[in-house]
Motif scaffolding. Structure first.
Motif, PDB file in Angstrom:
ATOM      1  N   GLU A   1       0.838  -1.202   0.000  1.00 57.01           N
ATOM      2  CA  GLU A   1       0.000   0.000   0.000  1.00 57.01           C
ATOM      3  C   GLU A   1       0.870   1.247   0.000  1.00 57.01           C
ATOM      4  O   GLU A   1       2.026   1.217   0.447  1.00 57.01           O
ATOM      5  CB  GLU A   1      -0.894   0.005   1.246  1.00 57.01           C
ATOM      6  CG  GLU A   1      -1.872  -1.146   1.342  1.00 57.01           C
ATOM      7  CD  GLU A   1      -3.049  -0.969   0.398  1.00 57.01           C
ATOM      8  OE1 GLU A   1      -3.222   0.156  -0.117  1.00 57.01           O
ATOM      9  OE2 GLU A   1      -3.785  -1.948   0.187  1.00 57.01           O
TER      10      GLU A   1
ATOM     11  N   THR B   1      -4.321  -2.443  -7.434  1.00 54.50           N
ATOM     12  CA  THR B   1      -4.541  -3.868  -7.215  1.00 54.50           C
ATOM     13  C   THR B   1      -4.476  -4.561  -8.563  1.00 54.50           C
ATOM     14  O   THR B   1      -5.226  -4.225  -9.486  1.00 54.50           O
ATOM     15  CB  THR B   1      -5.898  -4.144  -6.551  1.00 54.50           C
ATOM     16  OG1 THR B   1      -5.968  -3.438  -5.307  1.00 54.50           O
ATOM     17  CG2 THR B   1      -6.073  -5.636  -6.274  1.00 54.50           C
TER      18      THR B   1
ATOM     19  N   THR C   1      -1.347  -6.097  -4.140  1.00 52.85           N
ATOM     20  CA  THR C   1      -1.345  -4.644  -3.969  1.00 52.85           C
ATOM     21  C   THR C   1       0.009  -4.055  -4.328  1.00 52.85           C
ATOM     22  O   THR C   1       1.063  -4.631  -4.055  1.00 52.85           O
ATOM     23  CB  THR C   1      -1.702  -4.258  -2.522  1.00 52.85           C
ATOM     24  OG1 THR C   1      -0.782  -4.881  -1.614  1.00 52.85           O
ATOM     25  CG2 THR C   1      -3.117  -4.689  -2.187  1.00 52.85           C
TER      26      THR C   1
END
Length: 225
Positions: A14, A158, A163
């Motif tokens: 992330e 994604t 991710t």
């Protein structure tokens, strides 16, 4: 035709909160609620044609509304912007077409097949106008009709359930500011301006890819950067 000069990096996981905080620095933004709202955080789905071992061409359906063909026209090599930002500078031409309504509906019903891959994106954007003497001024990200401008974009991605995050600079301009020299000057101005706020992560040459190169390497694999 849309001409641009770009630098971009892809890393696994992330987007770090420290990078989001960096992008939210007041020096990068227009001080208005509308500009902050237009800066992003919206989710969309882009569908890319799989082109194995091709890193100079990208064909995508953007959120089921438009089709984009993007071709790399020059690779200007690796540049060291600072000790924590080293990346490859590339020049692109892009053509965008509206999709017929029936194609948009079909895209939503058939999002996957062996020829296409869907990338889910959540993007945060800042836009700078480049004025005389390389003066850089933050503007509303939705503002158009800029003679010379550059966008900084942080994206949460994604791909096949894995991710990633990306940071990119995209410089563009209207004629006569869409030549190679003018685009490089625009990008250099934005990169230099971005160094006013210390970037909290290191972006290295290995991670410096364009979307087509990233997809060619990782559309079927787990992140390994």
């Amino acid at each position: 035709m849309f001409a641009s000069m770009e630098m971009r990096w892809f890393l696994g996981g992330e987007p770090p909160q420290s990078v989001r905080t960096w992008l939210d620095d007041p020096r990068f933004s227009v001080n208005s609620e509308a500009a902050q709202r237009n800066g992003g955080g919206r989710r969309r789905f882009d569908r890319y044609l799989l082109l194995p071992q091709v890193d100079s061409l990208s064909i995508k359906l953007r959120d089921g509304k438009t089709a984009e063909i993007k071709r790399r026209v020059a690779d200007h090599g690796v540049h060291e912007i600072s000790h924590h930002m080293i990346g490859r500078m590339t020049q692109w031409y892009a053509w965008t077409f509206d999709l017929a309504r029936v194609e948009a509906v079909r895209w939503r019903r058939e999002p996957h097949d062996q020829y296409w891959v869907v990338v889910q994106k959540k993007r945060w954007r800042r836009k700078f106008e480049i004025g005389p003497h390389a003066r850089v001024t933050p503007v509303d990200p939705n503002r158009t009709n800029l003679t010379q401008a550059c966008v900084i974009e942080v994206s949460a991605l994604t791909l096949r359930g894995h991710t990633w995050w990306s940071l990119g600079f995209e410089a563009f301009g209207d004629s006569p500011y869409n030549t190679e020299l003018a685009l490089r000057e625009t990008l250099d101005s934005a990169l230099s301006f971005s160094q006013r706020v210390s970037l909290p992560v290191r972006l290295g040459e290995q991670a410096s890819l364009n979307y087509s190169a990233w997809l060619s390497l990782h559309s079927a694999d787990r992140p390994n950067i």
